[in-house]
Design a protein around this motif. Sequence first.
Motif, PDB file in Angstrom:
ATOM      1  N   PHE A  90       0.815  -1.198   0.000  1.00  0.00           N
ATOM      2  CA  PHE A  90       0.000   0.000   0.000  1.00  0.00           C
ATOM      3  C   PHE A  90       0.859   1.263   0.000  1.00  0.00           C
ATOM      4  O   PHE A  90       0.399   2.331  -0.366  1.00  0.00           O
ATOM      5  N   THR A  91       2.119   1.124   0.442  1.00  0.00           N
ATOM      6  CA  THR A  91       3.075   2.219   0.430  1.00  0.00           C
ATOM      7  C   THR A  91       4.303   1.771  -0.361  1.00  0.00           C
ATOM      8  O   THR A  91       5.135   1.025   0.167  1.00  0.00           O
ATOM      9  N   PRO A  92       4.431   2.168  -1.615  1.00  0.00           N
ATOM     10  CA  PRO A  92       5.601   1.759  -2.409  1.00  0.00           C
ATOM     11  C   PRO A  92       6.882   2.349  -1.830  1.00  0.00           C
ATOM     12  O   PRO A  92       6.890   3.445  -1.259  1.00  0.00           O
ATOM     13  N   LEU A  93       7.970   1.622  -1.988  1.00  0.00           N
ATOM     14  CA  LEU A  93       9.277   2.078  -1.531  1.00  0.00           C
ATOM     15  C   LEU A  93      10.278   2.019  -2.685  1.00  0.00           C
ATOM     16  O   LEU A  93      10.163   1.170  -3.569  1.00  0.00           O
ATOM     17  N   THR A  94      11.259   2.894  -2.642  1.00  0.00           N
ATOM     18  CA  THR A  94      12.322   2.873  -3.633  1.00  0.00           C
ATOM     19  C   THR A  94      13.541   2.153  -3.062  1.00  0.00           C
ATOM     20  O   THR A  94      13.681   1.996  -1.837  1.00  0.00           O
ATOM     21  N   GLU A  95      14.413   1.742  -3.955  1.00  0.00           N
ATOM     22  CA  GLU A  95      15.632   1.070  -3.505  1.00  0.00           C
ATOM     23  C   GLU A  95      16.485   2.010  -2.647  1.00  0.00           C
ATOM     24  O   GLU A  95      17.117   1.569  -1.678  1.00  0.00           O
ATOM     25  N   SER A  96      16.500   3.288  -2.981  1.00  0.00           N
ATOM     26  CA  SER A  96      17.301   4.226  -2.180  1.00  0.00           C
ATOM     27  C   SER A  96      16.752   4.349  -0.759  1.00  0.00           C
ATOM     28  O   SER A  96      17.530   4.469   0.204  1.00  0.00           O
ATOM     29  N   GLN A  97      15.430   4.293  -0.594  1.00  0.00           N
ATOM     30  CA  GLN A  97      14.848   4.312   0.751  1.00  0.00           C
ATOM     31  C   GLN A  97      15.269   3.075   1.544  1.00  0.00           C
ATOM     32  O   GLN A  97      15.594   3.164   2.733  1.00  0.00           O
ATOM     33  N   ILE A  98      15.237   1.923   0.884  1.00  0.00           N
ATOM     34  CA  ILE A  98      15.625   0.675   1.547  1.00  0.00           C
ATOM     35  C   ILE A  98      17.111   0.699   1.907  1.00  0.00           C
ATOM     36  O   ILE A  98      17.510   0.274   2.999  1.00  0.00           O
ATOM     37  N   GLU A  99      17.931   1.187   0.993  1.00  0.00           N
ATOM     38  CA  GLU A  99      19.369   1.241   1.267  1.00  0.00           C
ATOM     39  C   GLU A  99      19.663   2.112   2.487  1.00  0.00           C
ATOM     40  O   GLU A  99      20.482   1.755   3.345  1.00  0.00           O
TER      41      GLU A  99
END
Length: 319
Positions: free
Chosen positions: A4-13
């Motif tokens: 429901f809340t998409p995340l980017t790879e940079s956020q995960i990193e």
Amino acid sequence: MAVFTPLTESQIEAFLSRFDAGSLVSLEGVPAGTENSTFFVTTDQRELVLTLFEQGEHEELPFFVELLDYLDEHRLPVPGPLHDREGVALHSLAGKPALLFPRLPGKHPLDPNLAQCHELGSVLGRLHAISQHFTGHRPNPRDLHWLVALHPKVHGYLSAADQTLMKDEVETYEDVFNGVIELPQGALHGDLFRDNTLFDGDRLGGIIDFYNGCTGDLLFDLAIVINDWACNADGSLNAERHDAILAAYQAHRPLTAAERDVWPMMLRMTALRYWLSRLLVVYVDPPAHDLTPHDPERFRTILKARIEQPALPLPEASR
């Protein structure tokens, strides 16, 4: 899709940089689930699960962390949350509370065999024996008090016969349980359906989704399990699965005389608990997201079967 809340790879990193968990290799949204956003996160060191909490009482999340930490410390097959270098597990990501877990092995058993039932009963017995010493506290949010308070909200959507059935059942539970000596207490999973377990063959790889976890009657948890794991399509109990689970469970925590006395009624009460909660989702409080709710009729069928057919004899403790 249960993201429901998409995340980017940079956020995960950036999120991973707080932990000693390695560097991001891949990110995958998980389509299962109905309440939270879930992602499989693969690093160069391990496989993880990231959960963003979209609904519920966020102030209760520390209870779940403490419970999972406690059970993990006692070597139960649960996903103990990862703690960062400062010892903190619960963080915020994209404005939502977030927890990172190890990814446990296995898949959900659609049609569990007797070996899997025995394994589940054994682990649940160990969990309940250990959980009696857990010092955290969260009252059961779906206990008899909840049934008494919430069942009138769905009467307008039921037939006259089903209204009477529900009212009579709740009154019966009040008569039975208000006169019972306190049943053994401890921490519960609160929603231990087959799709909240992971099996690697006949080995239980993990019990997941503790977000209905609470403290209360251990028998409540066991009745939820039997109503799902040992239930035939027509709602009747499957004797072989029933006995496999309960015999293995009692090798670790034998049922007391009081628990045995109220066991048939606890099976009925937990069946009504799910009939009511599913009716509430369909008619009164639909999910915030565009998801198909579970069919309430399944647990109406189970409740009727528990009323019409005597409970199966309980196996004796083998301990």
